[in-house]
Design a protein around this motif. Structure first.
Motif, PDB file in Angstrom:
ATOM      1  N   PRO A  61       0.573  -1.043  -0.141  1.00 20.47           N
ATOM      2  CA  PRO A  61       0.249  -0.236   0.093  1.00 20.47           C
ATOM      3  C   PRO A  61       1.366   1.206  -0.066  1.00 20.47           C
ATOM      4  CG  PRO A  61      -1.282  -1.423   1.615  1.00 20.47           C
ATOM      5  CD  PRO A  61       0.168  -1.793   0.960  1.00 20.47           C
ATOM      6  N   LEU A  62       0.791   2.176  -0.959  1.00 20.89           N
ATOM      7  CA  LEU A  62       1.436   3.816  -0.607  1.00 20.89           C
ATOM      8  C   LEU A  62       0.893   4.694   0.360  1.00 20.89           C
ATOM      9  CD1 LEU A  62       0.138   4.808  -4.143  1.00 20.89           C
ATOM     10  CD2 LEU A  62       2.239   4.206  -3.676  1.00 20.89           C
ATOM     11  N   GLY A  63       1.383   5.480   1.170  1.00 15.79           N
ATOM     12  CA  GLY A  63       1.672   5.901   2.075  1.00 15.79           C
ATOM     13  C   GLY A  63       2.181   5.624   3.004  1.00 15.79           C
ATOM     14  N   ALA A  64       1.202   5.946   4.387  1.00 15.95           N
ATOM     15  CA  ALA A  64       1.784   4.830   5.731  1.00 15.95           C
ATOM     16  C   ALA A  64       0.683   3.821   5.736  1.00 15.95           C
ATOM     17  CB  ALA A  64       1.145   5.930   7.011  1.00 15.95           C
ATOM     18  N   ALA A  65      -0.076   4.232   5.041  1.00 23.71           N
ATOM     19  CA  ALA A  65      -0.919   2.106   4.846  1.00 23.71           C
ATOM     20  C   ALA A  65       0.649   1.437   4.582  1.00 23.71           C
ATOM     21  CB  ALA A  65      -1.344   2.536   4.072  1.00 23.71           C
ATOM     22  N   GLY A  66       1.506   1.693   3.837  1.00 22.01           N
ATOM     23  CA  GLY A  66       2.625   0.400   3.605  1.00 22.01           C
ATOM     24  C   GLY A  66       2.801  -0.182   5.208  1.00 22.01           C
ATOM     25  N   ALA A  67       2.997   0.678   6.563  1.00 22.88           N
ATOM     26  CA  ALA A  67       3.863  -0.209   7.370  1.00 22.88           C
ATOM     27  C   ALA A  67       2.699  -1.086   7.964  1.00 22.88           C
ATOM     28  CB  ALA A  67       3.511   0.427   8.573  1.00 22.88           C
ATOM     29  N   GLY A  68       1.552  -1.289   7.317  1.00 22.92           N
ATOM     30  CA  GLY A  68       0.778  -2.760   8.081  1.00 22.92           C
ATOM     31  C   GLY A  68       0.908  -3.904   6.846  1.00 22.92           C
ATOM     32  N   PHE A  69       1.803  -3.649   6.159  1.00 20.49           N
ATOM     33  CA  PHE A  69       2.004  -4.584   5.282  1.00 20.49           C
ATOM     34  C   PHE A  69       3.077  -5.871   5.563  1.00 20.49           C
ATOM     35  CE2 PHE A  69       3.960  -7.073   2.208  1.00 20.49           C
ATOM     36  CZ  PHE A  69       2.545  -7.766   1.268  1.00 20.49           C
ATOM     37  N   ASP A  70       2.435  -7.097   6.428  1.00 24.27           N
ATOM     38  CA  ASP A  70       3.415  -7.714   6.868  1.00 24.27           C
ATOM     39  C   ASP A  70       4.432  -9.032   6.165  1.00 24.27           C
ATOM     40  OD1 ASP A  70       4.815  -9.111   8.005  1.00 24.27           O
ATOM     41  OD2 ASP A  70       3.410 -10.077   9.105  1.00 24.27           O
ATOM     42  N   LEU A  71       5.519  -7.906   5.805  1.00 30.69           N
ATOM     43  CA  LEU A  71       6.458  -8.454   4.719  1.00 30.69           C
ATOM     44  C   LEU A  71       7.011  -9.591   5.148  1.00 30.69           C
ATOM     45  CD1 LEU A  71       7.678  -8.745   1.331  1.00 30.69           C
ATOM     46  CD2 LEU A  71       9.295  -7.523   2.285  1.00 30.69           C
ATOM     47  N   LEU A  72       7.485 -10.067   6.007  1.00 27.37           N
ATOM     48  CA  LEU A  72       8.246 -11.320   6.433  1.00 27.37           C
ATOM     49  C   LEU A  72       6.897 -12.237   6.669  1.00 27.37           C
ATOM     50  CD1 LEU A  72       9.427  -9.640   9.776  1.00 27.37           C
ATOM     51  CD2 LEU A  72      10.479 -10.416   7.325  1.00 27.37           C
ATOM     52  N   ASN A  73       5.583 -12.637   6.844  1.00 24.65           N
ATOM     53  CA  ASN A  73       5.390 -13.301   6.512  1.00 24.65           C
ATOM     54  C   ASN A  73       4.206 -13.483   5.248  1.00 24.65           C
ATOM     55  OD1 ASN A  73       2.602 -15.418   7.481  1.00 24.65           O
ATOM     56  ND2 ASN A  73       1.493 -13.896   6.923  1.00 24.65           N
ATOM     57  N   TYR A  74       4.456 -12.499   4.639  1.00 23.34           N
ATOM     58  CA  TYR A  74       4.544 -12.758   3.003  1.00 23.34           C
ATOM     59  C   TYR A  74       5.005 -13.649   2.585  1.00 23.34           C
ATOM     60  CZ  TYR A  74       2.477 -11.512  -1.643  1.00 23.34           C
ATOM     61  OH  TYR A  74       1.413 -11.325  -2.962  1.00 23.34           O
ATOM     62  N   ALA A  75       6.257 -13.377   2.761  1.00 24.03           N
ATOM     63  CA  ALA A  75       7.470 -14.147   2.117  1.00 24.03           C
ATOM     64  C   ALA A  75       7.293 -15.824   2.430  1.00 24.03           C
ATOM     65  CB  ALA A  75       9.135 -13.244   2.496  1.00 24.03           C
ATOM     66  N   ALA A  76       7.228 -15.397   3.705  1.00 23.40           N
ATOM     67  CA  ALA A  76       6.973 -17.096   4.268  1.00 23.40           C
ATOM     68  C   ALA A  76       5.961 -17.739   4.018  1.00 23.40           C
ATOM     69  CB  ALA A  76       7.272 -16.789   6.119  1.00 23.40           C
ATOM     70  N   SER A  77       5.026 -17.005   4.034  1.00 24.46           N
ATOM     71  CA  SER A  77       4.042 -17.543   2.932  1.00 24.46           C
ATOM     72  C   SER A  77       4.112 -18.228   1.635  1.00 24.46           C
ATOM     73  CB  SER A  77       2.498 -17.229   2.991  1.00 24.46           C
ATOM     74  OG  SER A  77       2.108 -16.651   4.056  1.00 24.46           O
ATOM     75  N   TYR A  78       5.138 -18.141   1.215  1.00 21.48           N
ATOM     76  CA  TYR A  78       5.563 -17.585  -0.545  1.00 21.48           C
ATOM     77  C   TYR A  78       7.407 -18.368  -1.100  1.00 21.48           C
ATOM     78  CZ  TYR A  78       1.126 -16.195  -2.307  1.00 21.48           C
ATOM     79  OH  TYR A  78      -0.043 -15.758  -2.173  1.00 21.48           O
ATOM     80  N   SER A  79       7.508 -19.345   0.152  1.00 22.37           N
ATOM     81  CA  SER A  79       8.661 -19.916   0.696  1.00 22.37           C
ATOM     82  C   SER A  79       8.968 -20.111  -0.923  1.00 22.37           C
ATOM     83  CB  SER A  79       8.967 -19.850   1.817  1.00 22.37           C
ATOM     84  OG  SER A  79       8.154 -21.578   1.787  1.00 22.37           O
ATOM     85  N   GLN A  80       8.524 -21.080  -1.703  1.00 16.82           N
ATOM     86  CA  GLN A  80       8.249 -21.602  -2.594  1.00 16.82           C
ATOM     87  C   GLN A  80       8.912 -20.771  -4.006  1.00 16.82           C
ATOM     88  OE1 GLN A  80       9.415 -25.075  -2.267  1.00 16.82           O
ATOM     89  NE2 GLN A  80       9.299 -24.329  -0.557  1.00 16.82           N
ATOM     90  N   ALA A  81       8.559 -19.110  -3.350  1.00 15.34           N
ATOM     91  CA  ALA A  81       8.655 -18.435  -4.887  1.00 15.34           C
ATOM     92  C   ALA A  81      10.930 -18.275  -5.091  1.00 15.34           C
ATOM     93  CB  ALA A  81       7.644 -17.191  -4.578  1.00 15.34           C
ATOM     94  N   SER A  82      10.940 -17.896  -6.739  1.00 13.03           N
ATOM     95  CA  SER A  82      12.561 -17.668  -6.793  1.00 13.03           C
ATOM     96  C   SER A  82      12.575 -16.299  -6.200  1.00 13.03           C
ATOM     97  CB  SER A  82      13.059 -17.401  -7.894  1.00 13.03           C
ATOM     98  OG  SER A  82      12.394 -19.485  -8.744  1.00 13.03           O
ATOM     99  N   ALA A  83      11.477 -15.245  -5.933  1.00  7.43           N
ATOM    100  CA  ALA A  83      12.176 -13.477  -5.449  1.00  7.43           C
ATOM    101  C   ALA A  83      10.270 -13.238  -4.976  1.00  7.43           C
ATOM    102  CB  ALA A  83      12.582 -13.511  -6.174  1.00  7.43           C
ATOM    103  N   ILE A  84      10.325 -12.198  -4.157  1.00  2.00           N
ATOM    104  CA  ILE A  84       9.710 -11.563  -3.965  1.00  2.00           C
ATOM    105  C   ILE A  84       9.686 -10.562  -4.454  1.00  2.00           C
ATOM    106  CG2 ILE A  84       7.762 -10.776  -1.433  1.00  2.00           C
ATOM    107  CD1 ILE A  84       8.083 -13.723  -1.874  1.00  2.00           C
ATOM    108  N   LEU A  85       8.654  -9.818  -5.873  1.00  2.00           N
ATOM    109  CA  LEU A  85       8.988  -8.890  -6.989  1.00  2.00           C
ATOM    110  C   LEU A  85       7.755  -7.623  -5.125  1.00  2.00           C
ATOM    111  CD1 LEU A  85       8.964  -7.971  -9.595  1.00  2.00           C
ATOM    112  CD2 LEU A  85       6.649  -6.484  -8.190  1.00  2.00           C
ATOM    113  N   LEU A  86       8.567  -6.352  -4.893  1.00  2.00           N
ATOM    114  CA  LEU A  86       7.757  -5.555  -4.045  1.00  2.00           C
ATOM    115  C   LEU A  86       7.875  -4.504  -5.144  1.00  2.00           C
ATOM    116  CD1 LEU A  86      10.951  -5.337  -1.557  1.00  2.00           C
ATOM    117  CD2 LEU A  86       8.523  -7.030  -1.822  1.00  2.00           C
ATOM    118  N   ASP A  87       6.190  -4.264  -4.953  1.00  2.00           N
ATOM    119  CA  ASP A  87       4.612  -3.364  -6.227  1.00  2.00           C
ATOM    120  C   ASP A  87       4.351  -2.291  -5.393  1.00  2.00           C
ATOM    121  OD1 ASP A  87       4.981  -2.575  -8.302  1.00  2.00           O
ATOM    122  OD2 ASP A  87       3.923  -3.692  -9.428  1.00  2.00           O
TER     123      ASP A  87
END
Length: 230
Positions: free
Chosen positions: A117-143
């Motif tokens: 999310p744009l702005g301060a709402a981005g702080a609510g995005f749990d990237l650590l959990n997201y990356a763990a959920s998609y651990s089979q991905a070659s990479a996580i693309l941040l957009d």
């Protein structure tokens, strides 16, 4: 021991290619991967047949990446087969299970886009959990989270990302020659390895790339790598 410059080599993907001359410009500039958008609603969309035609221009070791948005697994698989050596980029609401199912036949590698999310709402995005959920991905693309699933030239707040992520990351969203160095300097120490992905930042119009801008972008990435190596 001082790390060598190779330690800090940031991989580069030029996305949203639609023309032969743009594929050639990306390759000549030193891109590691090129992206073809197989999402019909995108202004940069190409058909599978067109992606295959363009990908035939690529030399060895430059990877074609096929971008899908909420596509059926059989259609994803058909696209990957039609473009030899390609990997998938899932940019919609695909679950880890669906990503795996779509790429299992042939053992294709895949990326998963995290829409921040744009702005301060981005702080609510749990990237650590997201990356763990998609651990089979070659990479996580941040957009950036925008309408139309990317390519809008919007930059999310990089400083809100975790300081340590056990994943390979691909920084995307609003990158351009003027800001990519700052993104690399901030994020490279936070992850296993870092790549960058640019689309609108090297365009004259949606889907129409500018060779000079591509070269400027690649040069800015290499300059940032050189600074980190020192």
């Amino acid at each position: 021991m001082t790390p060598s410059s190779a330690t800090f080599r940031t991989r580069i993907k030029i996305c949203g290619l639609t023309r032969e001359q743009d594929v050639d410009a990306a390759v000549d500039a030193g891109a590691d991967a090129v992206g073809f958008v197989l999402y019909a609603k995108s202004p940069r969309a190409v058909t599978v047949e067109r992606a295959a035609e363009l990908a035939r221009r690529l030399p060895p070791f430059v990877v074609p990446v096929l971008l899908f948005v909420n596509e059926a697994p059989d259609r994803v698989q058909a696209g990957l087969v039609a473009v030899p050596g390609s990997m998938a980029q899932f940019h919609g609401d695909e679950t880890p299970e669906l990503c795996g199912q779509s790429t299992a036949e042939g053992g294709h590698r895949w990326l998963r886009a995290a829409r921040i999310p744009l702005g301060a709402a981005g702080a609510g995005f749990d990237l650590l959990n997201y990356a763990a959920s998609y651990s089979q991905a070659s990479a996580i693309l941040l957009d950036a989270h925008v309408d139309g699933y990317g390519g809008a030239g919007k930059v999310f707040d990089w400083s809100l990302l975790p300081t340590a992520v056990d994943a390979h990351l691909v920084l995307s969203g609003g990158l351009a020659p003027a800001n990519v160095g700052d993104g690399i300097a901030l994020l490279r120490p936070r992850c296993r390895s870092l790549s960058v992905d640019v689309s609108s930042g090297v365009e004259t119009a949606k889907g129409i790339k500018d060779g000079d801008k591509i070269r400027e972008f690649v040069a800015a990435v290499r300059a940032a790598d050189a600074l980190l190596a020192r």
